[in-house]
Enzyme design. Structure first.
Site, short mmCIF file in Angstrom:
data_model
loop_
_atom_site.label_atom_id
_atom_site.label_comp_id
_atom_site.label_asym_id
_atom_site.label_seq_id
_atom_site.Cartn_x
_atom_site.Cartn_y
_atom_site.Cartn_z
N CYS A 132 47.07 69.54 37.84
CA CYS A 132 47.10 69.65 36.37
C CYS A 132 47.67 71.00 35.95
CB CYS A 132 45.69 69.50 35.79
SG CYS A 132 45.00 67.86 36.03
N CYS A 150 49.89 58.03 36.88
CA CYS A 150 48.99 58.94 37.60
C CYS A 150 47.85 59.41 36.70
CB CYS A 150 49.74 60.14 38.12
SG CYS A 150 51.20 59.72 39.04
#
Lengths: 392, 127
Positions: B105, B35
């Site tokens: 994130c 990813c």
């Protein structure tokens, strides 16, 4: 400020040539008449549009009547593919394209799939060269169109268009090529290469944004994309983007001259090769993407292992260097570039891709600066990467 | 390209706690290279359960680096019971916002800290 910027993203767009701007200004200021009007002022503008058409035709070795001006490469691709599809759907609904096309082609094909068309996506080898044998084998009775790009925008690989053109012509299938990254960079000859439809975009070769063209070989019927007035031979309605067309024409004229300028062409290649060689010497664990020889002179695409593209780009940007990446973060999705994945690169490596694309305006000292700065950035980011130590 | 806040850029540029801690008391490894985001968070904990040092190693974009950098700053000097309450919301807030596509994130940064603390506790329990 802008003078200090090192612009190495010429496959995204190019600096407009000063000579192009100069010619366009006249048509933004004084020559504002609608070219469809009948008075002298308008007819004079019409004449200039036809001159621009001649210049565009010359760049491709086409006839002026075979050139339709569009708003750019995306519109030209849409017009070619949808135009052929809808004009020929009684004949067949099968289209062949590749897995590395620009989104303007891929997403147009996906749209057609929703409308009952069958699309075959031909894979590429590790260099990005499309499998020509498979194209040949994939042609069926209901195949109406083959659309394969001339040069890939991300990795710069040059596809065997002449070979594909020959096959398509023999089989009686139309052949479209998205030549947005080829026009102005390599010699295109639609006659010799058996190309039926071809898209170009002005801003990729020092012309203005919002101006492109589609070449349609004489005698080929397509459905129009935009319906309205009679402009562009009833194929592209709407009052002409006069200044854009004039600018595109001028850019084609300059590009045609530049193509004969072997010194200029070899200088771009020399600088690109210097950049490639320098990076390989100074930075370990680099993969160069694209074909070693069959690659457009201005493009260098690399994967820098163990780090991610966006953080490299932003670090370069902080140093005034403009480049691009095929990492997920720059594509606006979670997937890295479909082109890099089609080459067989694993996701984590594709995330670390970096593209430098040069132009005739690129200077040697700019390449030197990149070679000075990039290794420092890479080292900094690799020191931060949990994978780096293991990869050493 | 995404638009980042000044605070994100500050963190990205400074990367104050970048690096690894040899003989760390706890390590939190989160994310997936497929990813494009991986964070390893290292913590050093003293006898009073205070995080005396915290470092990070990150493979990822600007947001991944900035969130892990800020998360390490946040927990440094805190007791582990306090540090484990860190939330991705707080991280985003302190960074002056993140583009929507980059929220994951901040979640990774939160998870990284929590996993490092968990690792510390497991190690301690095993002793």
């Amino acid at each position: 400020m802008i003078e200090d910027v090192i612009y190495l993203d010429n496959n995204a767009t190019t600096k407009i040539a000063p000579e192009v701007v100069e010619e366009m200004l006249l048509f933004l200021k004084e020559n504002y008449a609608n070219p469809s009007s009948i008075y002298y002022l308008a007819q004079n503008i019409k004449k200039h549009i036809e001159t621009a058409r001649e210049k565009a035709a010359r760049l491709l070795n086409a006839e002026p009547s075979e050139i339709i001006f569009t708003s750019g490469g995306t519109e030209a691709d849409n017009m070619a593919i949808k135009g052929i599809a809808f004009a020929n759907e009684k004949k067949g609904k099968h289209i062949i394209t590749s897995s590395i096309e620009h989104h303007a082609v891929i997403n147009t094909c996906k749209y057609l799939e929703k409308h009952g068309f069958e699309i075959t996506y031909i894979p590429v080898d590790k260099y990005g060269i499309v499998d020509v044998d498979l194209i040949k084998k994939s042609i069926k009775n209901d195949t109406i169109l083959i659309s394969i790009m001339y040069v890939n925008n991300e990795i710069g690989t040059i596809e065997p268009v002449a070979e594909i053109g020959k096959i398509a012509r023999e089989k009686g299938v139309y052949f479209h090529t998205d030549a947005v990254q080829a026009a102005g960079k390599i010699k295109i000859d639609v006659k010799e290469q058996n190309i039926d439809l071809l898209s170009i975009s002005g801003h990729k070769f020092h012309g203005p944004k919002g101006a492109g063209a589609l070449y349609i070989r004489k005698g080929i019927k397509i459905d129009a994309l935009l319906h309205g007035g009679h402009q562009e031979n009833n194929l592209r309605a709407g009052t002409e983007n006069v200044a854009g067309i004039i600018g595109l024409g001028k850019a084609c004229e300059i590009a045609d001259e530049d193509l004969k300028n072997i010194k200029m062409k070899s200088e771009i290649k020399r600088l690109r090769d210097k950049l490639e060689k320098g990076i390989l010497e100074k930075i370990p664990k680099i993969i160069v993407n694209g074909h070693p020889e069959k690659r457009i002179d201005n493009t260098l695409n690399i994967c820098i292992k163990y780090i991610e593209g966006e953080s490299i780009l932003i670090n370069l940007d902080l140093e005034g260097i403009c480049a691009s990446s095929g990492s997920a973060c720059t594509s606006g999705s979670l997937e890295p570039s479909h082109v890099l994945l089609a080459l067989g690169l694993p996701h984590e490596i594709a995330h670390g891709s970096l593209r430098f694309s040069l132009s005739k305006y690129t200077k040697e000292k700019e390449i030197d600066k990149v070679l000075e700065i990039l290794p420092v950035i890479v080292q900094k980011l690799r020191n931060l990467s949990p994978f780096w130590k293991k990869g050493k | 390209m995404l638009q980042y806040s000044d605070k994100v850029m500050e963190q990205f540029k400074s990367m104050k706690n970048a690096g690894r801690i040899e003989n760390a008391d706890g390590i939190g490894k989160v994310g997936n290279p497929v990813c494009g985001d991986v964070m390893w968070i290292y913590i050093k904990v003293d006898e009073n359960e205070v995080i005396t040092d915290c470092k990070f190693e990150t493979f990822g974009c600007v947001a991944a680096i900035a969130t892990s950098s800020l998360a390490t700053e946040l927990v440094k000097g805190k007791k582990i019971d306090e540090a484990k309450d860190i939330t991705n919301k707080r991280i985003v807030e302190l960074l002056g916002g993140l583009p929507k596509e980059k929220f994951h994130c901040s979640v990774l940064a939160e998870e990284g800290i929590k996993k490092a603390i968990e690792d510390y506790k497991n190690k301690k329990a095993g002793k």
